[in-house]
Design a protein around this motif. Structure first.
Motif, mmCIF file in Angstrom:
data_model
loop_
_atom_site.group_PDB
_atom_site.id
_atom_site.type_symbol
_atom_site.label_atom_id
_atom_site.label_comp_id
_atom_site.label_asym_id
_atom_site.label_seq_id
_atom_site.Cartn_x
_atom_site.Cartn_y
_atom_site.Cartn_z
ATOM 1 N N GLU A 3 36.452 -15.293 27.089
ATOM 2 C CA GLU A 3 36.637 -13.998 27.724
ATOM 3 C C GLU A 3 36.056 -14.070 29.129
ATOM 4 O OE1 GLU A 3 35.024 -10.778 25.532
ATOM 5 O OE2 GLU A 3 36.342 -11.040 23.787
ATOM 6 N N ASN A 4 36.926 -14.127 30.117
ATOM 7 C CA ASN A 4 36.490 -14.239 31.514
ATOM 8 C C ASN A 4 35.599 -15.465 31.708
ATOM 9 O OD1 ASN A 4 37.943 -11.893 32.174
ATOM 10 N ND2 ASN A 4 36.247 -10.610 31.448
ATOM 11 N N ARG A 5 34.321 -15.253 31.988
ATOM 12 C CA ARG A 5 33.419 -16.367 32.275
ATOM 13 C C ARG A 5 32.502 -16.687 31.104
ATOM 14 N NH1 ARG A 5 35.353 -19.207 35.940
ATOM 15 N NH2 ARG A 5 33.306 -20.083 36.411
ATOM 16 N N HIS A 6 32.883 -16.269 29.899
ATOM 17 C CA HIS A 6 32.038 -16.497 28.725
ATOM 18 C C HIS A 6 32.859 -17.037 27.549
ATOM 19 C CE1 HIS A 6 29.313 -13.848 30.993
ATOM 20 N NE2 HIS A 6 28.347 -14.417 30.293
ATOM 21 N N ILE A 7 32.165 -17.799 26.698
ATOM 22 C CA ILE A 7 32.726 -18.250 25.416
ATOM 23 C C ILE A 7 32.135 -17.371 24.322
ATOM 24 C CG2 ILE A 7 33.072 -20.187 23.848
ATOM 25 C CD1 ILE A 7 34.216 -20.679 26.617
ATOM 26 N N ILE A 8 32.998 -16.832 23.472
ATOM 27 C CA ILE A 8 32.558 -15.980 22.354
ATOM 28 C C ILE A 8 32.783 -16.747 21.053
ATOM 29 C CG2 ILE A 8 32.704 -13.731 21.239
ATOM 30 C CD1 ILE A 8 31.941 -13.592 24.187
ATOM 31 N N ILE A 9 31.733 -16.872 20.256
ATOM 32 C CA ILE A 9 31.831 -17.532 18.952
ATOM 33 C C ILE A 9 31.452 -16.526 17.871
ATOM 34 C CG2 ILE A 9 31.115 -19.484 17.529
ATOM 35 C CD1 ILE A 9 30.090 -19.665 21.083
ATOM 36 N N ARG A 10 32.321 -16.363 16.892
ATOM 37 C CA ARG A 10 32.054 -15.464 15.763
ATOM 38 C C ARG A 10 31.957 -16.297 14.481
ATOM 39 N NH1 ARG A 10 33.085 -9.984 16.773
ATOM 40 N NH2 ARG A 10 33.910 -9.607 18.874
ATOM 41 N N ILE A 11 30.850 -16.151 13.792
ATOM 42 C CA ILE A 11 30.615 -16.885 12.544
ATOM 43 C C ILE A 11 30.396 -15.857 11.442
ATOM 44 C CG2 ILE A 11 29.120 -18.550 11.366
ATOM 45 C CD1 ILE A 11 28.419 -19.626 14.180
ATOM 46 N N GLY A 61 21.229 -19.068 28.548
ATOM 47 C CA GLY A 61 21.715 -17.905 29.279
ATOM 48 C C GLY A 61 22.663 -17.041 28.488
ATOM 49 N N GLY A 62 22.635 -17.165 27.150
ATOM 50 C CA GLY A 62 23.555 -16.413 26.307
ATOM 51 C C GLY A 62 22.850 -15.394 25.434
ATOM 52 N N THR A 63 23.607 -14.810 24.521
ATOM 53 C CA THR A 63 23.067 -13.823 23.583
ATOM 54 C C THR A 63 23.587 -14.132 22.181
ATOM 55 O OG1 THR A 63 24.948 -12.305 23.951
ATOM 56 C CG2 THR A 63 22.991 -12.018 25.348
ATOM 57 N N ILE A 64 22.816 -13.712 21.191
ATOM 58 C CA ILE A 64 23.245 -13.828 19.793
ATOM 59 C C ILE A 64 22.933 -12.508 19.101
ATOM 60 C CG2 ILE A 64 21.048 -14.975 19.220
ATOM 61 C CD1 ILE A 64 22.546 -16.353 16.898
ATOM 62 N N LYS A 65 23.929 -11.944 18.431
ATOM 63 C CA LYS A 65 23.765 -10.658 17.757
ATOM 64 C C LYS A 65 24.280 -10.774 16.322
ATOM 65 C CE LYS A 65 24.352 -7.984 22.036
ATOM 66 N NZ LYS A 65 25.170 -6.952 22.737
ATOM 67 N N VAL A 66 23.840 -9.850 15.495
ATOM 68 C CA VAL A 66 24.262 -9.846 14.096
ATOM 69 C C VAL A 66 24.939 -8.521 13.771
ATOM 70 C CG1 VAL A 66 22.024 -8.989 13.284
ATOM 71 C CG2 VAL A 66 23.526 -10.223 11.702
ATOM 72 N N GLN A 67 25.991 -8.596 12.948
ATOM 73 C CA GLN A 67 26.667 -7.408 12.444
ATOM 74 C C GLN A 67 26.779 -7.525 10.931
ATOM 75 O OE1 GLN A 67 30.478 -7.177 14.408
ATOM 76 N NE2 GLN A 67 29.637 -6.311 16.293
ATOM 77 N N SER A 68 26.313 -6.505 10.220
ATOM 78 C CA SER A 68 26.393 -6.507 8.759
ATOM 79 C C SER A 68 26.144 -5.097 8.250
ATOM 80 C CB SER A 68 25.363 -7.468 8.164
ATOM 81 O OG SER A 68 25.432 -7.448 6.750
ATOM 82 N N ASP A 69 26.899 -4.725 7.227
ATOM 83 C CA ASP A 69 26.683 -3.408 6.630
ATOM 84 C C ASP A 69 25.779 -3.499 5.408
ATOM 85 O OD1 ASP A 69 28.301 -4.624 4.798
ATOM 86 O OD2 ASP A 69 30.011 -3.284 5.063
ATOM 87 N N GLY A 70 25.242 -4.692 5.150
ATOM 88 C CA GLY A 70 24.272 -4.828 4.068
ATOM 89 C C GLY A 70 24.849 -5.258 2.743
ATOM 90 N N HIS A 71 26.182 -5.327 2.616
ATOM 91 C CA HIS A 71 26.734 -5.731 1.313
ATOM 92 C C HIS A 71 28.056 -6.490 1.430
ATOM 93 C CE1 HIS A 71 29.709 -2.470 1.570
ATOM 94 N NE2 HIS A 71 28.731 -1.731 2.037
ATOM 95 N N ASP A 72 28.713 -6.441 2.563
ATOM 96 C CA ASP A 72 30.024 -7.081 2.680
ATOM 97 C C ASP A 72 30.011 -8.142 3.777
ATOM 98 O OD1 ASP A 72 32.666 -7.651 2.228
ATOM 99 O OD2 ASP A 72 33.419 -6.038 3.504
ATOM 100 N N THR A 96 28.219 -11.062 6.583
ATOM 101 C CA THR A 96 27.454 -11.030 7.832
ATOM 102 C C THR A 96 28.234 -11.757 8.912
ATOM 103 O OG1 THR A 96 25.354 -11.055 6.620
ATOM 104 C CG2 THR A 96 25.271 -11.672 8.946
ATOM 105 N N CYS A 97 28.186 -11.216 10.126
ATOM 106 C CA CYS A 97 28.858 -11.844 11.254
ATOM 107 C C CYS A 97 27.858 -12.039 12.395
ATOM 108 C CB CYS A 97 30.033 -10.990 11.737
ATOM 109 S SG CYS A 97 30.929 -11.716 13.130
ATOM 110 N N PHE A 98 27.708 -13.279 12.834
ATOM 111 C CA PHE A 98 26.883 -13.571 14.008
ATOM 112 C C PHE A 98 27.810 -13.792 15.196
ATOM 113 C CE2 PHE A 98 23.817 -14.533 10.713
ATOM 114 C CZ PHE A 98 22.624 -14.090 11.275
ATOM 115 N N ILE A 99 27.503 -13.125 16.297
ATOM 116 C CA ILE A 99 28.319 -13.214 17.509
ATOM 117 C C ILE A 99 27.483 -13.855 18.617
ATOM 118 C CG2 ILE A 99 29.677 -11.938 19.202
ATOM 119 C CD1 ILE A 99 29.871 -9.689 17.071
ATOM 120 N N ILE A 100 27.953 -15.000 19.083
ATOM 121 C CA ILE A 100 27.253 -15.742 20.142
ATOM 122 C C ILE A 100 28.087 -15.682 21.408
ATOM 123 C CG2 ILE A 100 26.385 -18.002 20.857
ATOM 124 C CD1 ILE A 100 26.021 -18.677 17.899
#
Length: 312
Positions: A237-245, A289-300, A302-306
């Motif tokens: 995306e533009n000047r960044h690489i997005i990785i979703r695990i 120089g990047g970021t790592i975030k987590v998304q999860s509703d607690g039961h279905d 987990t997604c880590f976004i780098i």
């Protein structure tokens, strides 16, 4: 006379005050210089400790998948050894054909008799089968040894301590290297769905980035049941690489999501985890120089976004 004495006294006081100020300034300057040296030493020691911590976590991660790696190496070595043993027996039999010719006295023996013995031996050892079987045995053995070589090379990439230099590297290549190493960790319990788009290179340290992916892949494996699914996507995306695990495991409760990157924080039982994997991963991504975030509703799941900046 009194005015002259007063002037001299004032001059001496001013001189003493100036000398005192100079000494005080020199003292403070030295203290400041010493503090700077101490700070530089502390920063250097902190960097060394961080490097040692990352390396220690790498070894801990490798320890978790050692059994699988040993199995992956033993398999190709086992059938390569078996193939080479069969090949040795076949060659000994086949060379016995040559001995018939070499040990025959062509001048004294009837050539037809020698040919008859040759054909009998040819049939006895099933030479036609040997001729067809040997190339296959060799090919399978070479494939097995190439597999072992590939595993060893991937292990070297992962365990490499690094020299703290940032180089041009491919995120997709790092992900594929990790998949090859941890494949046996979830071969029988988890399917892997790879959707890696063409992306520009980033400027980074491949050995450390590989460590991040290994931590996330192993955590996903532990979080999933027998019908696990690990989805790995990358795009630019533009000047960044997005990785979703993303995995379809038990998820992470919202109440603790803000703590998962804290050092020594873990939800695993004692002895199952150090609590440093995600903390080290967070530090590595920030260093790039990047970021790592987590998304999860607690039961279905987990997604880590780098998110990582591409190479300038």
């Amino acid at each position: 006379m009194n005015e002259e004495n007063a002037y001299k006294l004032a001059y001496e006081r001013e001189k003493s005050a100036r000398l005192l100020a100079e000494k005080l300034l020199e003292k403070k300057t030295r203290e400041l210089y010493d503090n700077v040296l101490n700070l530089e030493g502390a920063v250097s020691e902190l960097k060394l400790t961080q490097s040692q911590l990352i390396q220690s976590e790498k070894m801990a991660s490798l320890g978790k998948i050692t059994a699988g790696i040993a199995h992956e190496i033993n398999n190709p070595i086992g059938y390569s050894y078996s193939n080479l043993s069969c090949l040795a027996e076949n060659l000994i039999d086949y060379f016995s054909l040559d001995s018939i010719i070499q040990n025959s006295n062509v001048l004294q023996e009837d050539p037809s008799f020698v040919l008859k013995k040759y054909r009998q031996k040819h049939k006895q050892i099933n030479a036609n089968y040997i001729i067809k079987d040997c190339p296959s045995l060799l090919c399978d053995s070479l494939e097995g040894l190439d597999r072992v070589k590939s595993i060893i090379n991937n292990l070297k990439k992962i365990s490499y301590k690094g020299n703290n230099e940032f180089i041009s590297c491919s995120i997709n290549e790092c992900i594929n290297d990790c998949i090859k190493v941890v494949d046996n960790e979830f071969k029988y319990s988890m399917d892997v769905n790879l959707e890696l788009e063409d992306c520009a290179n980033i400027c980074g340290q491949p050995a450390d980035l590989i460590q991040v992916f290994i931590n996330l892949f192993i955590n996903a494996s532990h979080a999933c049941s027998e019908n696990g699914l690990l989805s790995i996507k990358s795009h630019q995306e533009n000047r960044h690489i997005i990785i979703r695990i993303k995995d379809n495991g038990k998820g992470i409760n919202e109440s603790i999501q803000q703590n998962i990157f804290d050092p020594f924080f873990t939800t695993k039982l004692a002895g199952e985890g150090t609590g440093l994997g995600l903390s080290v991963s967070h530090g590595i991504i920030e260093k790039h120089g990047g970021t790592i975030k987590v998304q999860s509703d607690g039961h279905d799941g987990t997604c880590f976004i780098i998110k990582l900046p591409i190479e300038e």
